[in-house]
Design a protein around this motif. Structure first.
Motif, PDB file in Angstrom:
ATOM      1  N   LEU A 104       0.827  -1.205   0.000  1.00 12.98           N
ATOM      2  CA  LEU A 104       0.000   0.000   0.000  1.00 12.98           C
ATOM      3  C   LEU A 104       0.865   1.260   0.000  1.00 12.98           C
ATOM      4  CD1 LEU A 104      -2.893  -0.840   2.501  1.00 12.98           C
ATOM      5  CD2 LEU A 104      -3.133  -0.314   0.059  1.00 12.98           C
ATOM      6  N   MET A 105       1.953   1.216   0.788  1.00  6.79           N
ATOM      7  CA  MET A 105       2.867   2.356   0.838  1.00  6.79           C
ATOM      8  C   MET A 105       3.491   2.609  -0.525  1.00  6.79           C
ATOM      9  SD  MET A 105       4.763   1.615   4.492  1.00  6.79           S
ATOM     10  CE  MET A 105       6.100   2.772   4.140  1.00  6.79           C
ATOM     11  N   ALA A 106       3.905   1.540  -1.184  1.00  2.91           N
ATOM     12  CA  ALA A 106       4.528   1.671  -2.497  1.00  2.91           C
ATOM     13  C   ALA A 106       3.550   2.238  -3.523  1.00  2.91           C
ATOM     14  CB  ALA A 106       5.043   0.306  -2.957  1.00  2.91           C
ATOM     15  N   ARG A 107       2.305   1.792  -3.471  1.00  5.76           N
ATOM     16  CA  ARG A 107       1.287   2.303  -4.394  1.00  5.76           C
ATOM     17  C   ARG A 107       1.013   3.780  -4.136  1.00  5.76           C
ATOM     18  NH1 ARG A 107      -3.493  -1.525  -3.259  1.00  5.76           N
ATOM     19  NH2 ARG A 107      -4.613   0.147  -4.352  1.00  5.76           N
ATOM     20  N   LEU A 108       1.027   4.167  -2.877  1.00  2.00           N
ATOM     21  CA  LEU A 108       0.792   5.567  -2.532  1.00  2.00           C
ATOM     22  C   LEU A 108       1.897   6.452  -3.094  1.00  2.00           C
ATOM     23  CD1 LEU A 108      -0.917   7.611  -0.943  1.00  2.00           C
ATOM     24  CD2 LEU A 108       0.476   7.099   1.065  1.00  2.00           C
ATOM     25  N   ALA A 109       3.143   5.968  -3.049  1.00  3.22           N
ATOM     26  CA  ALA A 109       4.289   6.745  -3.523  1.00  3.22           C
ATOM     27  C   ALA A 109       4.230   6.979  -5.027  1.00  3.22           C
ATOM     28  CB  ALA A 109       5.590   6.033  -3.159  1.00  3.22           C
ATOM     29  N   THR A 110       3.583   6.078  -5.757  1.00  3.41           N
ATOM     30  CA  THR A 110       3.496   6.214  -7.220  1.00  3.41           C
ATOM     31  C   THR A 110       2.169   6.812  -7.668  1.00  3.41           C
ATOM     32  OG1 THR A 110       2.684   3.927  -7.392  1.00  3.41           O
ATOM     33  CG2 THR A 110       5.060   4.275  -7.583  1.00  3.41           C
ATOM     34  N   GLY A 111       1.395   7.292  -6.693  1.00  2.36           N
ATOM     35  CA  GLY A 111       0.132   7.936  -7.028  1.00  2.36           C
ATOM     36  C   GLY A 111      -1.005   6.979  -7.266  1.00  2.36           C
ATOM     37  N   GLY A 112      -0.810   5.710  -6.972  1.00  2.00           N
ATOM     38  CA  GLY A 112      -1.841   4.724  -7.240  1.00  2.00           C
ATOM     39  C   GLY A 112      -2.596   4.278  -6.016  1.00  2.00           C
ATOM     40  N   GLY A 113      -2.314   4.910  -4.876  1.00  2.00           N
ATOM     41  CA  GLY A 113      -2.972   4.491  -3.639  1.00  2.00           C
ATOM     42  C   GLY A 113      -3.811   5.590  -3.033  1.00  2.00           C
ATOM     43  N   ASP A 114      -4.581   5.225  -2.061  1.00  2.00           N
ATOM     44  CA  ASP A 114      -5.432   6.171  -1.344  1.00  2.00           C
ATOM     45  C   ASP A 114      -4.769   6.497  -0.013  1.00  2.00           C
ATOM     46  OD1 ASP A 114      -7.331   7.515   0.116  1.00  2.00           O
ATOM     47  OD2 ASP A 114      -8.990   6.240  -0.498  1.00  2.00           O
ATOM     48  N   SER A 115      -4.432   7.760   0.203  1.00  2.00           N
ATOM     49  CA  SER A 115      -3.726   8.151   1.415  1.00  2.00           C
ATOM     50  C   SER A 115      -4.544   7.837   2.665  1.00  2.00           C
ATOM     51  CB  SER A 115      -3.370   9.641   1.385  1.00  2.00           C
ATOM     52  OG  SER A 115      -4.544  10.432   1.301  1.00  2.00           O
ATOM     53  N   GLN A 116      -5.834   8.057   2.591  1.00  2.00           N
ATOM     54  CA  GLN A 116      -6.672   7.789   3.758  1.00  2.00           C
ATOM     55  C   GLN A 116      -6.733   6.296   4.068  1.00  2.00           C
ATOM     56  OE1 GLN A 116     -10.443   9.713   3.907  1.00  2.00           O
ATOM     57  NE2 GLN A 116      -9.639  11.726   3.354  1.00  2.00           N
ATOM     58  N   ASP A 117      -6.631   5.466   3.027  1.00  2.00           N
ATOM     59  CA  ASP A 117      -6.638   4.019   3.233  1.00  2.00           C
ATOM     60  C   ASP A 117      -5.383   3.586   3.979  1.00  2.00           C
ATOM     61  OD1 ASP A 117      -7.579   1.383   3.036  1.00  2.00           O
ATOM     62  OD2 ASP A 117      -6.401   1.031   1.215  1.00  2.00           O
ATOM     63  N   VAL A 118      -4.238   4.167   3.585  1.00  2.00           N
ATOM     64  CA  VAL A 118      -2.987   3.839   4.262  1.00  2.00           C
ATOM     65  C   VAL A 118      -3.033   4.283   5.721  1.00  2.00           C
ATOM     66  CG1 VAL A 118      -0.507   4.298   4.353  1.00  2.00           C
ATOM     67  CG2 VAL A 118      -1.620   3.899   2.159  1.00  2.00           C
ATOM     68  N   VAL A 119      -3.513   5.493   5.956  1.00  2.00           N
ATOM     69  CA  VAL A 119      -3.610   5.999   7.325  1.00  2.00           C
ATOM     70  C   VAL A 119      -4.538   5.118   8.149  1.00  2.00           C
ATOM     71  CG1 VAL A 119      -4.393   7.916   8.759  1.00  2.00           C
ATOM     72  CG2 VAL A 119      -3.067   8.376   6.691  1.00  2.00           C
ATOM     73  N   ARG A 120      -5.655   4.720   7.550  1.00  2.00           N
ATOM     74  CA  ARG A 120      -6.598   3.854   8.265  1.00  2.00           C
ATOM     75  C   ARG A 120      -5.939   2.531   8.646  1.00  2.00           C
ATOM     76  NH1 ARG A 120      -9.317  -0.350   6.956  1.00  2.00           N
ATOM     77  NH2 ARG A 120      -8.814  -0.156   4.736  1.00  2.00           N
ATOM     78  N   ARG A 121      -5.193   1.945   7.704  1.00  2.00           N
ATOM     79  CA  ARG A 121      -4.542   0.661   7.976  1.00  2.00           C
ATOM     80  C   ARG A 121      -3.476   0.786   9.055  1.00  2.00           C
ATOM     81  NH1 ARG A 121      -4.387  -3.388   4.461  1.00  2.00           N
ATOM     82  NH2 ARG A 121      -3.324  -4.366   6.232  1.00  2.00           N
ATOM     83  N   MET A 122      -2.705   1.877   8.998  1.00  2.00           N
ATOM     84  CA  MET A 122      -1.680   2.096  10.015  1.00  2.00           C
ATOM     85  C   MET A 122      -2.316   2.340  11.379  1.00  2.00           C
ATOM     86  SD  MET A 122       1.365   1.785   8.710  1.00  2.00           S
ATOM     87  CE  MET A 122       2.415   2.559   9.926  1.00  2.00           C
ATOM     88  N   GLU A 156      -4.822   1.049  12.609  1.00  2.00           N
ATOM     89  CA  GLU A 156      -5.287  -0.193  13.219  1.00  2.00           C
ATOM     90  C   GLU A 156      -4.285  -0.724  14.247  1.00  2.00           C
ATOM     91  OE1 GLU A 156      -6.085  -2.853  10.023  1.00  2.00           O
ATOM     92  OE2 GLU A 156      -7.871  -1.778   9.330  1.00  2.00           O
ATOM     93  N   ALA A 157      -3.018  -0.317  14.109  1.00  2.00           N
ATOM     94  CA  ALA A 157      -1.981  -0.756  15.047  1.00  2.00           C
ATOM     95  C   ALA A 157      -2.052   0.002  16.366  1.00  2.00           C
ATOM     96  CB  ALA A 157      -0.599  -0.557  14.426  1.00  2.00           C
ATOM     97  N   GLY A 158      -2.875   1.038  16.421  1.00  2.00           N
ATOM     98  CA  GLY A 158      -2.997   1.826  17.642  1.00  2.00           C
ATOM     99  C   GLY A 158      -2.139   3.070  17.595  1.00  2.00           C
TER     100      GLY A 158
END
Length: 307
Positions: A10-28, A30-32
């Motif tokens: 997900l991080m790699a996809r975000l760096a290339t413009g292919g990911g959703d920033s809010q999705d990455v933040v949401r997933r991270m 989850e770790a608290g």
């Protein structure tokens, strides 16, 4: 929790413009509140994550640990940009252990800690990075008076003798409670500089001087005994893995006697039976007035001489 393969993707996809920033933040999220990066990552991907945090003004992080990721100074820059948000996020612990951070990273961190006077960072760990004396100088130069930093760990950071003077400046600026300097070749003069500065503090409770290349030179023993006497807040010393012999240890024992605040003084890996017995007696002496339990715990602490 550390980075999983799916999150790295997900991080790699975000760096290339292919990911959703809010999705990455949401997933991270989850770790608290404690975010740990413990695998090699692409610098652009890491930067994209923290840019995303800034975009959504995310404030749910209290601890950021970047361990053995090879991120270097650029990973520090990414984290600092996030910490520079206004208002600053409630991050109170930063840890960049063994992450190829250099003097530049120290400067970036110090500037952020200085600018973020209202920030929450209290603990900074930079162990096993080749910061050198230059890195410590930059850290001390930009760190502001009244910094909230309370715990600083610089174990195995290639700091030499001259670093003692700059570490003394840090002690003057920040009300540190814990200072870890294990594995740095500070030598006698560097450690004496640190101890002399420690006399002026009222908050330092623990100092790790293990393997800092000191011996039982008169100026070292005098500085230690002076600290025993004049810094009542400083209760724990680690002096192990140095060249403090039987004579120096005996002089330290004399300096410990009657110092009820001392909780643990680690001196030598292989003390003689006579030294161990004398330390045990000194521990009882230091614990007088604390009750039976207090005397017993102090005696045990003084008798424990190996790290």
């Amino acid at each position: 929790a550390g980075l999983g393969a799916d999150l790295q993707e997900l991080m790699a996809r975000l760096a290339t413009g292919g990911g959703d920033s809010q999705d990455v933040v949401r997933r991270m999220a989850e770790a608290g509140a404690a975010w740990t990066f413990d695998a090699e990552f692409d610098a652009a991907s890491f930067a994209a994550v923290f840019e995303a945090l800034c975009e959504v003004e995310y404030s749910g992080i209290e601890s950021i640990k970047v361990w053995k990721c090879g991120g270097g100074d650029e990973s520090v820059r990414s984290v600092c940009r996030y910490l520079d948000m206004s208002p600053p996020p409630p991050v109170n612990r930063l840890d960049f252990t063994s992450n190829r951070v250099s003097a530049l990273g120290c400067e970036l961190l110090a500037r952020t800690l200085a600018l973020g006077a209202d920030g929450a960072v209290e603990s900074l760990t930079l162990d096993h990075n080749s910061l050198g004396t230059a890195g410590v100088e930059l850290l001390s130069l930009h760190l502001s008076h009244g910094s909230r930093l309370r715990r600083l760990s610089l174990r195995h950071c290639s700091i030499g003798e001259e670093g003692g003077k700059t570490l003394a400046v840090i002690l003057e600026k920040a009300a540190l409670e814990v200072l870890h300097l294990r594995g740095n070749a500070l030598g006698n003069s560097g450690v004496v500089d640190v101890l002399h500065s420690a006399r002026e503090t009222k908050t330092l409770t623990e100092v790790d001087l293990c393997d800092t290349k000191i011996d039982d030179a008169p100026e070292v023993i005098e500085a230690l005994c002076d600290a025993f006497a004049k810094v009542p807040s400083l209760a724990r010393y680690d002096l192990s893995a140095n060249k403090i012999g039987e004579e120096g240890t005996a002089r330290l024992i004399a300096g410990m006697e009657g110092r009820a605040h001392l909780d643990q003084v680690l001196v030598s890996d292989e003390p003689s039976a006579e030294t161990s017995a004398t330390l045990l007696e000194a521990g009882h002496s230091a614990g007088k007035g604390k009750g039976k339990k207090g005397k017993k715990s102090r005696a045990a602490a003084f008798a424990r001489l190996a790290a």
